[in-house]
Design an enzyme around this catalytic site. Sequence first.
Site, PDB file in Angstrom:
ATOM      1  CG  ASN A   1      -1.433   1.506   1.204  1.00 25.58           C
ATOM      2  OD1 ASN A   1      -1.841   2.061   0.208  1.00 25.58           O
ATOM      3  ND2 ASN A   1      -2.395   1.278   2.827  1.00 25.58           N
ATOM      4  CD1 TRP A   2       3.117   1.243  -2.986  1.00 25.70           C
ATOM      5  CD2 TRP A   2       3.529   2.705  -4.811  1.00 25.70           C
ATOM      6  NE1 TRP A   2       3.585   0.083  -4.310  1.00 25.70           N
ATOM      7  CE2 TRP A   2       4.272   0.853  -5.421  1.00 25.70           C
ATOM      8  CE3 TRP A   2       3.323   3.375  -5.832  1.00 25.70           C
ATOM      9  CZ2 TRP A   2       4.813   0.999  -6.072  1.00 25.70           C
ATOM     10  CZ3 TRP A   2       4.258   3.612  -6.878  1.00 25.70           C
ATOM     11  CH2 TRP A   2       4.401   1.997  -7.530  1.00 25.70           C
ATOM     12  CE  LYS A   3      -0.100   3.003   4.836  1.00 26.40           C
ATOM     13  NZ  LYS A   3      -0.279   3.340   5.890  1.00 26.40           N
TER      14      LYS A   3
ATOM     15  CG  HIS B   1      -6.078   1.832   5.299  1.00 23.75           C
ATOM     16  ND1 HIS B   1      -5.893   2.908   5.744  1.00 23.75           N
ATOM     17  CD2 HIS B   1      -4.871   1.007   5.056  1.00 23.75           C
ATOM     18  CE1 HIS B   1      -4.450   3.199   6.319  1.00 23.75           C
ATOM     19  NE2 HIS B   1      -3.893   1.993   6.081  1.00 23.75           N
TER      20      HIS B   1
ATOM     21  CD  GLU C   1      -2.613   5.525   6.625  1.00 30.09           C
ATOM     22  OE1 GLU C   1      -3.214   6.183   5.765  1.00 30.09           O
ATOM     23  OE2 GLU C   1      -2.128   5.038   7.470  1.00 30.09           O
TER      24      GLU C   1
ATOM     25  CD  GLU D   1      -3.741  -2.341   7.388  1.00 31.30           C
ATOM     26  OE1 GLU D   1      -2.813  -2.739   7.554  1.00 31.30           O
ATOM     27  OE2 GLU D   1      -4.195  -1.420   7.432  1.00 31.30           O
TER      28      GLU D   1
ATOM     29  N   GLY E   1       1.997   2.079  11.131  1.00 34.75           N
ATOM     30  CA  GLY E   1       3.575   3.613   9.951  1.00 34.75           C
ATOM     31  C   GLY E   1       3.746   3.740  12.759  1.00 34.75           C
TER      32      GLY E   1
ATOM     33  CB  SER F   1       4.576  -1.354  11.923  1.00 38.99           C
ATOM     34  OG  SER F   1       4.604  -0.540  12.217  1.00 38.99           O
TER      35      SER F   1
ATOM     36  N   GLY G   1       2.855  -1.510   4.140  1.00 41.25           N
ATOM     37  CA  GLY G   1       3.348   0.214   3.872  1.00 41.25           C
ATOM     38  C   GLY G   1       4.625   0.347   3.538  1.00 41.25           C
TER      39      GLY G   1
HETATM   40  P1  PGA Z   1       2.559   0.008   8.161  1.00 40.04           P
HETATM   41  O1  PGA Z   1       1.104   0.319   7.264  1.00 40.04           O
HETATM   42  O2  PGA Z   1       3.218  -1.030   7.192  1.00 40.04           O
HETATM   43  O3  PGA Z   1       3.245   1.440   7.734  1.00 40.04           O
HETATM   44  O4  PGA Z   1       2.685   0.090   9.100  1.00 40.04           O
HETATM   45  C1  PGA Z   1       0.954  -0.719   6.803  1.00 40.04           C
HETATM   46  C2  PGA Z   1      -1.186  -0.312   6.819  1.00 40.04           C
HETATM   47  O5  PGA Z   1      -1.276   1.687   6.578  1.00 40.04           O
HETATM   48  O6  PGA Z   1      -1.881  -0.960   5.479  1.00 40.04           O
END
Ligand code: PGA
Length: 252
Positions: A9-11, A95, A97, A167, A173, A212, A233
């Site tokens: 997931n490149w966000k 997600h 976010e 998640e 993150g 993470s 991520g």
């Molecule tokens: P992260 O993000 O690996 O940076 O914790 C995972 C995600 O939000 O899908």
Amino acid sequence: MLRRFIVGNWKMHKTISQAESLVKDILQMYQPQASVELTIAPSFISLPAVSRLVDSTPIKLAAQNTCANDEGAFTGEISPPMLRDVGCHYVIIGHSERRHIFGETDQDINKKVHAVLHHALLPILCVGERLEERQSNKTKAVIQHQLQTGLKGLESHDFAKITIAYEPVWAIGTGQAATVDQAAEVHGYIRSFISTQWGIKPDQNRIIYGGSVTKENAKSLFQSPQINGALVGKACLDSESFVKIAELATDN
Ligand code: PGA
């Protein structure tokens, strides 16, 4: 056994040219394995360029979000038919976010799940509790509500097309991944809940872990039979660490 599923997931990272060079690096390093499915989710604006590069390779394309409507006066939105047209197979939905920064509700998420399935795309539905919810022993109740509402109206046969990504919000993150035991416990709960509600065999649900994940902790996560892959991520923005995570998924 289900194929391991690794999703990057490149966000909101990478311009189009940066996206192209990341994909080229991944394609150069990655040795496809039958037991692993690798998927990347660039930003909407990079999807056409990335799609051209992964076309006729084993790497599949996902979108990070979608509108629930097909078309119309929805300024700034992108619809499932547009995502199909650009070559997406998967769509990440709900997600954390999207839920916590953009205020998406379980009802919004449910509409998106139906819209995506209607257009023959495959949803990756994210669920997960916040830290205070875990600390007050509400993890299972939160997950149950997210699943019950997010998957409302689905038929048993739809579950072959759905991936659940567990998640925990506190692990995203932060550099503090869930332990294998913590993840496996919630995955087991998700499996039993879906199997009771929809009559699916527990081992037929594809449930991946996110929060993470790194090349350092991926191997131990993949050792749990409860964990069918990872939603990655930060570590997917570096070709070497993303490909390493995919390789670790094949090793055991
Ligand atoms: P992260 O993000 O690996 O940076 O914790 C995972 C995600 O939000 O899908």
